[in-house]
Write an enzyme that holds these catalytic residues in place. Structure first.
Site, PDB file in Angstrom:
ATOM      1  N   LYS A  19      12.108  57.078 -18.610  1.00  0.00           N
ATOM      2  CA  LYS A  19      10.721  57.295 -19.044  1.00  0.00           C
ATOM      3  C   LYS A  19      10.501  58.445 -20.027  1.00  0.00           C
ATOM      4  O   LYS A  19       9.482  58.491 -20.708  1.00  0.00           O
ATOM      5  CB  LYS A  19       9.834  57.563 -17.820  1.00  0.00           C
ATOM      6  CG  LYS A  19       9.603  56.352 -16.954  1.00  0.00           C
ATOM      7  CD  LYS A  19       8.521  55.472 -17.538  1.00  0.00           C
ATOM      8  CE  LYS A  19       8.531  54.067 -16.996  1.00  0.00           C
ATOM      9  NZ  LYS A  19       9.309  53.117 -17.791  1.00  0.00           N
ATOM     10  N   PRO A  26      15.782  61.148 -15.171  1.00  0.00           N
ATOM     11  CA  PRO A  26      16.033  60.023 -16.088  1.00  0.00           C
ATOM     12  C   PRO A  26      16.108  58.647 -15.426  1.00  0.00           C
ATOM     13  O   PRO A  26      16.183  57.639 -16.126  1.00  0.00           O
ATOM     14  CB  PRO A  26      17.374  60.379 -16.734  1.00  0.00           C
ATOM     15  CG  PRO A  26      18.001  61.381 -15.838  1.00  0.00           C
ATOM     16  CD  PRO A  26      16.901  62.092 -15.126  1.00  0.00           C
ATOM     17  N   HIS A  55      16.352  43.692 -23.686  1.00  0.00           N
ATOM     18  CA  HIS A  55      16.797  43.417 -22.319  1.00  0.00           C
ATOM     19  C   HIS A  55      15.628  42.861 -21.507  1.00  0.00           C
ATOM     20  O   HIS A  55      14.592  43.510 -21.385  1.00  0.00           O
ATOM     21  CB  HIS A  55      17.327  44.687 -21.641  1.00  0.00           C
ATOM     22  CG  HIS A  55      18.739  44.999 -22.023  1.00  0.00           C
ATOM     23  ND1 HIS A  55      19.598  45.685 -21.198  1.00  0.00           N
ATOM     24  CD2 HIS A  55      19.450  44.700 -23.130  1.00  0.00           C
ATOM     25  CE1 HIS A  55      20.783  45.799 -21.805  1.00  0.00           C
ATOM     26  NE2 HIS A  55      20.706  45.218 -22.982  1.00  0.00           N
ATOM     27  N   TYR A  87       8.712  49.713 -15.150  1.00  0.00           N
ATOM     28  CA  TYR A  87       9.911  49.903 -15.977  1.00  0.00           C
ATOM     29  C   TYR A  87       9.631  49.553 -17.447  1.00  0.00           C
ATOM     30  O   TYR A  87      10.069  50.273 -18.347  1.00  0.00           O
ATOM     31  CB  TYR A  87      11.070  49.057 -15.425  1.00  0.00           C
ATOM     32  CG  TYR A  87      12.425  49.480 -15.952  1.00  0.00           C
ATOM     33  CD1 TYR A  87      13.106  50.568 -15.403  1.00  0.00           C
ATOM     34  CD2 TYR A  87      13.027  48.798 -17.013  1.00  0.00           C
ATOM     35  CE1 TYR A  87      14.334  50.966 -15.887  1.00  0.00           C
ATOM     36  CE2 TYR A  87      14.269  49.188 -17.499  1.00  0.00           C
ATOM     37  CZ  TYR A  87      14.918  50.268 -16.933  1.00  0.00           C
ATOM     38  OH  TYR A  87      16.141  50.665 -17.417  1.00  0.00           O
ATOM     39  N   TYR A 139      21.853  50.101 -11.865  1.00  0.00           N
ATOM     40  CA  TYR A 139      21.603  51.363 -11.159  1.00  0.00           C
ATOM     41  C   TYR A 139      22.160  51.183  -9.750  1.00  0.00           C
ATOM     42  O   TYR A 139      21.675  50.316  -9.012  1.00  0.00           O
ATOM     43  CB  TYR A 139      20.104  51.643 -11.045  1.00  0.00           C
ATOM     44  CG  TYR A 139      19.382  51.897 -12.353  1.00  0.00           C
ATOM     45  CD1 TYR A 139      18.959  50.845 -13.168  1.00  0.00           C
ATOM     46  CD2 TYR A 139      19.093  53.196 -12.763  1.00  0.00           C
ATOM     47  CE1 TYR A 139      18.271  51.086 -14.356  1.00  0.00           C
ATOM     48  CE2 TYR A 139      18.394  53.442 -13.942  1.00  0.00           C
ATOM     49  CZ  TYR A 139      17.992  52.388 -14.742  1.00  0.00           C
ATOM     50  OH  TYR A 139      17.320  52.626 -15.917  1.00  0.00           O
TER      51      TYR A 139
HETATM   52  P1  RFL Z   1      13.152  67.150 -27.450  1.00  0.00           P
HETATM   53  O1  RFL Z   1      13.940  65.939 -27.788  1.00  0.00           O
HETATM   54  O2  RFL Z   1      13.708  68.118 -26.499  1.00  0.00           O
HETATM   55  O3  RFL Z   1      12.823  67.864 -28.820  1.00  0.00           O
HETATM   56  C1  RFL Z   1      12.264  69.167 -28.856  1.00  0.00           C
HETATM   57  C2  RFL Z   1      12.602  69.802 -30.180  1.00  0.00           C
HETATM   58  O4  RFL Z   1      12.003  71.113 -30.238  1.00  0.00           O
HETATM   59  C3  RFL Z   1      12.958  72.007 -30.767  1.00  0.00           C
HETATM   60  N1  RFL Z   1      12.674  73.399 -30.342  1.00  0.00           N
HETATM   61  C4  RFL Z   1      12.139  74.325 -31.155  1.00  0.00           C
HETATM   62  N2  RFL Z   1      11.697  74.254 -32.410  1.00  0.00           N
HETATM   63  C5  RFL Z   1      11.222  75.389 -32.945  1.00  0.00           C
HETATM   64  N3  RFL Z   1      11.184  76.586 -32.293  1.00  0.00           N
HETATM   65  C6  RFL Z   1      11.641  76.697 -31.032  1.00  0.00           C
HETATM   66  N4  RFL Z   1      11.623  77.883 -30.416  1.00  0.00           N
HETATM   67  C7  RFL Z   1      12.133  75.526 -30.405  1.00  0.00           C
HETATM   68  N5  RFL Z   1      12.625  75.277 -29.176  1.00  0.00           N
HETATM   69  C8  RFL Z   1      12.952  73.981 -29.155  1.00  0.00           C
HETATM   70  C9  RFL Z   1      14.295  71.507 -30.229  1.00  0.00           C
HETATM   71  O5  RFL Z   1      15.385  71.990 -30.992  1.00  0.00           O
HETATM   72  C10 RFL Z   1      14.104  70.002 -30.346  1.00  0.00           C
HETATM   73  O6  RFL Z   1      14.531  69.491 -31.594  1.00  0.00           O
HETATM   74  O7  RFL Z   1      11.686  66.755 -26.884  1.00  0.00           O
HETATM   75  P2  RFL Z   1      10.739  65.512 -27.238  1.00  0.00           P
HETATM   76  O8  RFL Z   1      10.631  65.303 -28.721  1.00  0.00           O
HETATM   77  O9  RFL Z   1       9.527  65.735 -26.421  1.00  0.00           O
HETATM   78  O10 RFL Z   1      11.530  64.212 -26.677  1.00  0.00           O
HETATM   79  C11 RFL Z   1      11.723  64.025 -25.308  1.00  0.00           C
HETATM   80  C12 RFL Z   1      13.042  63.309 -25.059  1.00  0.00           C
HETATM   81  O11 RFL Z   1      14.067  63.975 -25.757  1.00  0.00           O
HETATM   82  C13 RFL Z   1      13.394  63.237 -23.564  1.00  0.00           C
HETATM   83  O12 RFL Z   1      12.249  63.018 -22.781  1.00  0.00           O
HETATM   84  C14 RFL Z   1      14.389  62.105 -23.262  1.00  0.00           C
HETATM   85  O13 RFL Z   1      15.611  62.333 -23.891  1.00  0.00           O
HETATM   86  C15 RFL Z   1      14.607  61.962 -21.746  1.00  0.00           C
HETATM   87  N6  RFL Z   1      15.615  60.971 -21.417  1.00  0.00           N
HETATM   88  C16 RFL Z   1      15.325  59.609 -21.429  1.00  0.00           C
HETATM   89  N7  RFL Z   1      14.111  59.177 -21.827  1.00  0.00           N
HETATM   90  C17 RFL Z   1      13.844  57.837 -21.904  1.00  0.00           C
HETATM   91  O14 RFL Z   1      12.715  57.473 -22.271  1.00  0.00           O
HETATM   92  N8  RFL Z   1      14.796  56.881 -21.584  1.00  0.00           N
HETATM   93  C18 RFL Z   1      16.045  57.239 -21.193  1.00  0.00           C
HETATM   94  O15 RFL Z   1      16.874  56.346 -21.000  1.00  0.00           O
HETATM   95  C19 RFL Z   1      16.351  58.643 -21.067  1.00  0.00           C
HETATM   96  N9  RFL Z   1      17.562  59.054 -20.692  1.00  0.00           N
HETATM   97  C20 RFL Z   1      16.901  61.393 -21.057  1.00  0.00           C
HETATM   98  C21 RFL Z   1      17.868  60.391 -20.694  1.00  0.00           C
HETATM   99  C22 RFL Z   1      17.255  62.730 -21.071  1.00  0.00           C
HETATM  100  C23 RFL Z   1      18.528  63.118 -20.720  1.00  0.00           C
HETATM  101  N10 RFL Z   1      18.815  64.518 -20.785  1.00  0.00           N
HETATM  102  C24 RFL Z   1      20.024  65.061 -21.225  1.00  0.00           C
HETATM  103  C25 RFL Z   1      17.762  65.488 -20.574  1.00  0.00           C
HETATM  104  C26 RFL Z   1      19.117  60.765 -20.328  1.00  0.00           C
HETATM  105  C27 RFL Z   1      19.467  62.125 -20.308  1.00  0.00           C
HETATM  106  C28 RFL Z   1      20.865  62.460 -19.856  1.00  0.00           C
HETATM  107  C1  PHB Z   2      20.906  55.785 -21.014  1.00  0.00           C
HETATM  108  O1  PHB Z   2      21.401  54.748 -21.522  1.00  0.00           O
HETATM  109  O2  PHB Z   2      21.190  56.907 -21.429  1.00  0.00           O
HETATM  110  C2  PHB Z   2      19.950  55.651 -19.890  1.00  0.00           C
HETATM  111  C3  PHB Z   2      19.511  54.401 -19.518  1.00  0.00           C
HETATM  112  C4  PHB Z   2      18.624  54.266 -18.454  1.00  0.00           C
HETATM  113  C5  PHB Z   2      18.217  55.384 -17.774  1.00  0.00           C
HETATM  114  C6  PHB Z   2      18.644  56.641 -18.149  1.00  0.00           C
HETATM  115  C7  PHB Z   2      19.526  56.785 -19.203  1.00  0.00           C
HETATM  116  O3  PHB Z   2      17.367  55.235 -16.723  1.00  0.00           O
END
Ligand code: RFL
Ligand code: PHB
Length: 389
Positions: free
Chosen positions: A296, A292, A72, A384, A200
């Site tokens: 990032k 989110p 993108h 971004y 957005y």
């Molecule tokens: P994770 O993915 O939470 O993985 C952590 C792992 O640790 C395990 N764990 C344990 N293992 C052993 N013993 C325990 N006691 C444990 N407790 C937990 C868990 O089961 C899991 O497998 O962290 P990590 O690897 O640091 O990754 C971070 C990302 O997952 C997170 O920052 C992103 O998903 C945030 N996020 C977004 N980030 C982006 O860069 N771009 C996006 O577009 C974006 N959109 C989002 C998002 C997060 C969202 N939510 C639901 C929080 C959109 C949403 C809706």
């Molecule tokens: C997504 O596609 O899940 C998404 C995209 C952009 C954002 C957050 C989430 O800023």
């Protein structure tokens, strides 16, 4: 069991780090509480910065990302009638790639065996010990028996709720927290996206985001009060709300369909410092959370992992112990900049319950300024696509 690095958690941060260490010949073991299917069932990030894409490329695990990821070169901010396009390709010479966190994690999981990355799934009662010493260890139970992994370093990649951060004593810990008075309700559906780029929207009824996973799978969000329950939002109500908030142009191109997944995530900004104490390093959500809005979270986890992999391979392979000592400051410098961007975009694009006419006028003025200023658009675009590592 004895190893050089014990990694706690097997989300994207942990698997990226594990593969980077293995590629440099550093021994490591990954300990995860959940099953692989559970991890792949979590629908999260969708937008990858260059750092995340380049780490997958460095590992040679980017074939599917290159084939199926959607590059993108821009995204849009919508405010009432107006669509402000941020042309990130023109403004920065770079682009982002739309590729789900689930798919990236799947690619990293699939390469475990071939790359000799050992991951223990379904480990219960994971606990960290002696992290202030040079001989830390991790214990867990699995299939009814107790296990112990001795290592030179432990890296906590166990997300916001994991045990690693709590192993750093309170006397050295600093926490920075901002909770937002709303959450994001997300829907995933097998319908074509309403627009070829993300939108957005800041509408008087609240925030909305039109995103995607592919040309046939869409991801949408609206902000909702923290008291709302997913059950209160049947698909019809959510599609109606999206159509209003995203505006008539997007609504005209929006295809509705049954939800494959629907969930509410709270929004918070959080930073824990230091990100290293003794022999324990923290990466990703274990150390910080961003709302989110700036896309990032995953990318920040990837840049932490980049710094941690450099520090640990420096220690084990190049006789450079200083990088481990510098890890926390190096990682936090980038973390704070991403926190600032995520917070400011959240502030700009959401209606806060406490906001009055003045705060709203400030949003309108800022969006006006962005619409008319290449300098303002450049500042947004360079944040971004991701600041340099
Ligand atoms: P994770 O993915 O939470 O993985 C952590 C792992 O640790 C395990 N764990 C344990 N293992 C052993 N013993 C325990 N006691 C444990 N407790 C937990 C868990 O089961 C899991 O497998 O962290 P990590 O690897 O640091 O990754 C971070 C990302 O997952 C997170 O920052 C992103 O998903 C945030 N996020 C977004 N980030 C982006 O860069 N771009 C996006 O577009 C974006 N959109 C989002 C998002 C997060 C969202 N939510 C639901 C929080 C959109 C949403 C809706
Ligand atoms: C997504 O596609 O899940 C998404 C995209 C952009 C954002 C957050 C989430 O800023």
């Amino acid at each position: 069991m004895k190893t050089q690095v014990c990694i706690v958690g097997a989300g994207p941060a942990a698997l990226l780090l594990g593969h980077l260490l293995r590629a440099e010949g550093v021994e490591c073991v990954v300990i995860e509480r959940q099953t692989p299917d559970y991890i792949l069932g979590r629908i999260r990030a969708g937008v990858l910065e260059e750092i995340t894409v380049s780490l997958m490329a460095r590992l040679g695990l980017d074939a599917r990302l290159r084939a199926e990821g959607l590059p993108h070169g821009g995204f849009n901010l919508a405010d009432g009638e107006r669509l402000i396009r941020i042309d990130i390709a023109d403004l920065t010479g770079k682009q982002v790639v739309v590729y789900g966190q689930t798919e990236l994690t799947r690619d990293l999981m699939a390469a475990r065996e071939e790359r000799g990355l050992e991951v223990v799934y379904e480990a219960a009662d994971v606990a960290l010990h002696e992290v202030e010493s040079d001989a830390p260890y991790v214990t867990y139970t699995k299939d009814g028996s107790e296990h112990r992994v001795d290592a030179r370093f432990v890296v906590g990649c166990d997300g916001f709720h994991g045990p690693s951060r709590k192993a750093i004593p309170e006397r050295v810990a600093r926490e920075y927290l901002r909770e937002y008075p709303f959450g994001w309700l997300g829907i995933l559906a097998d319908v074509p996206p309403c627009n070829h780029e993300l939108i957005y929207a800041n509408h008087e009824r609240g925030f909305a985001l039109a995103s995607m996973r592919s040309e046939t799978r869409s991801r949408y969000y609206v902000d909702v009060p923290l008291t709302d329950r997913v059950e209160e939002w049947n698909d019809e109500r959510l599609w109606d709300e999206l159509a209003i908030r995203l505006g008539p142009e997007a609504a005209a191109h929006m295809t509705r369909g049954p939800s494959l997944e629907k969930s509410i995530a709270p929004l918070r900004s959080y930073v824990f410092a230091p990100m290293r104490h003794g022999s324990l390093l923290l990466c990703g959500d274990a150390a910080h959370i961003v709302p989110p809005t700036g896309a990032k979270g995953l990318n920040l986890a990837a840049s932490d992992v980049h710094y941690a992999a450099e520090a640990l391979t420096g220690f084990f392979r190049r006789n450079e112990p200083d990088r481990v000592a510098a890890y926390s400051d190096t990682a936090l410098a980038r973390v704070w900049k991403s926190e600032r961007f995520s917070w400011s975009l959240t502030r700009l694009m959401h209606r806060f319950p406490e906001d009055g006419p003045f705060e709203r006028a400030m949003q309108v003025a800022e969006l006006d300024y962005i619409a008319s200023s290449r300098a303002a658009q450049t500042a947004i675009a360079e944040n971004y696509v991701g600041l340099p590592v």
